[in-house]
Design an enzyme around this catalytic site. Structure first.
Site: not given
Ligand code: BG6
Length: 529
Positions: A129, A222, A280
């Site tokens: 990279f 999602k 998130h």
């Molecule tokens: C990721 C995190 O972004 O999201 C993880 O780095 C976490 O630690 C995951 O487990 C959770 O995503 P999902 O879609 O499995 O709820």
């Protein structure tokens, strides 16, 4: 979210002579066109993300005929390898996930013709990279093959973001001067705090325009997250009460049963708070709290979300609780995980009380929590309504009422439920709490969906609605920066909790001081009265 698809440019759909066109006679799902032709360049072709999420998503898009026959996929990774070996490896992984009920992909038996369609468009390119030669060779390959545009997908560790973008830019590969689009997809983590996120944004803008940057937060891929906007804006009954006058509080939970799953080294530098909260969980909060946009145009939606992030009151130490799992029925202690320091202070649980300083939400607490090795996997949003203003039933055996709670279930079950009160049958006036529940599976055929289909498809269409804009990302970091740095400076306590439980008891105090309590994880329906 692909509601504003550009017209399909037929002049650019010339089929490649060497690869077959779509094998399926069936048309694409109603109302959806195949994405325009493009070359997808995946940096990190040998990585887990490519195998687990990108290729399964491409396969699903191929099944749905949403990719153009002129598409090419170039995988870049260090290490010499034949394209065939890479393809075989991806195919084996796909088969394994397809058969695994627990995997999000779980497609069952693979459709060979769809896989062949994808496989014949894959080519592997060995390259470091940080070696300029990689980009010279890439330019040659793209010069010969690219039609329509190029999407560069950075499925690599964050330390490679800047070096890759810089080299792409210097090699002229990010210039749209030739009339073809050039887009950059960047995975999380987008910075590690406010200063580094700003630096990264500045660096990117040296080489690309904001309209070329697609910052991914996979929660936005999602279906159940996208449907929050549908729930709010396609139904007349929710929006009138969606405000401080009627809503008491909101709980947003993303709890996991798994531990750090061999990612100890990375997790030691990240921790639960940075891993999940400003990205998130804030994205979920944004979907719940944003004002109605004027349209589903990307900028209109992102403006409204950015307004919410800008209105977040900066968190103080009193607003957060951190925890770390100790030995318990859920597994070994975090400190005993591989690559974790024996005296680690990294949090595996974080809870926060967030306030939004605006007209609609002033005074309504948003409680966020996330953690590993908890008692249940559950990603959900619970909106608790205020109590009725007057207890009409006071001369009856009814002394208190359970509040109305609307719960949006995002993972692992998908749906919505509403808790409300009814009169129980019989001569005596008694009130009982009941739950009305909707499950996607009961109404719609289950789809094998890894959550990246929409994101990839939208990126190829040039629809940035589900991607984060620079100002939103920076505003989210700004809200957490103060506590983050205190935590990093060891100025915040990290409380132990037993693996396999609901998290540290101290997190209860965050709500108790407002007179509330966390919902039990994966809460069961109310008991029959
Ligand atoms: C990721 C995190 O972004 O999201 C993880 O780095 C976490 O630690 C995951 O487990 C959770 O995503 P999902 O879609 O499995 O709820």
């Amino acid at each position: 979210m692909s509601t504003n698809q550009p017209p399909h440019d037929a002049s650019r759909t010339t089929q490649s002579a060497k690869v077959p066109s779509h094998p399926h006679g069936a048309a694409s799902p109603a109302g959806r066109h195949p994405a325009p032709p493009c070359t997808l360049v995946i940096f990190g072709a040998g990585g887990d993300l490519t195998k687990r999420l990108l290729v399964p998503a491409l396969y699903n898009l191929a099944v749905d005929r949403l990719l153009d026959d002129g598409m090419q996929i170039i995988g870049v990774n260090h290490g010499e390898r034949e394209t065939k070996a890479w393809c075989d490896d991806l195919h084996d992984a796909l088969q394994k996930f397809a058969a695994d009920k627990a995997s999000t992909f779980h497609a069952g038996k693979l459709d060979d013709s769809a896989w062949n369609w994808v496989a014949q468009r894959l080519s592997y390119m060995a390259g470091e990279f940080e070696d300029d030669g990689t980009y010279r060779r890439l330019a040659q390959q793209l010069g010969g093959e690219a039609r329509g545009g190029v999407v560069f997908y950075l499925a690599v560790g964050a330390r490679f973001f800047e070096p890759i973008v810089e080299r792409l830019g210097k090699a002229g590969l990010l210039s749209e001067g030739d009339g073809m689009f050039r887009r950059l997809v960047i995975e999380k983590p987008f910075g590690a705090d406010l200063a580094s996120a700003r630096d990264l944004n500045r660096h990117l803008r040296t080489f690309v325009k904001e309209s070329q940057i697609y910052r991914i937060d996979h929660f936005l891929g999602k279906d159940t997250v996208q449907s929050i906007l549908a729930l709010r804006f396609a139904n007349a009954m929710f929006e009138p009460v969606w405000r401080r006058e009627y809503i008491d509080s909101v709980q947003i939970t993303a709890s996991e049963v798994i531990g750090v799953e061999g990612r100890g080294k990375l997790y030691e530098q990240t921790g639960a708070f940075r891993d999940m909260v400003p990205n998130h969980l804030f994205q979920l909060l944004g979907m719940v709290a944003m004002e109605p946009p004027n349209s589903f145009d990307a900028e209109a939606v992102r403006d409204k979300k950015a307004e919410i992030f800008a209105a977040l009151k900066p968190l103080t130490p009193d607003d957060v609780v951190f925890g770390q799992y100790a030995n318990g029925p859920g597994g070994v202690a975090y400190r005993d995980e591989p690559d974790v320091a024996k005296d680690s202070r990294t949090e595996t649980y974080a809870a926060a009380r967030v306030q939004i300083d605006n007209w609609r939400w002033a005074g309504v607490p948003f409680y966020l929590r996330t953690g590993k090795r908890l008692t249940a996997r559950s990603t959900e949003i619970s909106v608790q309504l205020k109590s009725v203003p007057f207890l009409l039933f006071r001369d009856t055996p009814v002394v208190s009422l359970t509040p109305n709670i609307l719960t949006l279930r995002i993972d692992p079950s998908h749906g919505m439920s509403f808790d409300f009160n009814v009169k129980t049958p019989g001569a005596v006036v008694q009130i009982g709490a009941v739950r009305s529940s909707f499950d996607y599976d009961d109404f719609f055929a289950e789809q094998a969906n890894v959550g990246y289909e929409t994101l990839l498809y939208d990126c190829m269409l040039g629809d940035q609605t589900l991607f984060q804009r620079a100002d939103g990302v920076e505003a989210a970091w700004a809200a957490v920066d103060g506590v983050l740095h205190r935590a990093l400076g060891a100025a915040l306590p990290v409380h132990e909790y037993t693996a396999g439980t609901e998290g540290p008891a101290q997190a209860d105090a965050l709500l108790a001081r407002d007179g509330g309590a966390w919902r039990a994880l994966a809460q069961a329906a109310p008991k029959k009265p």
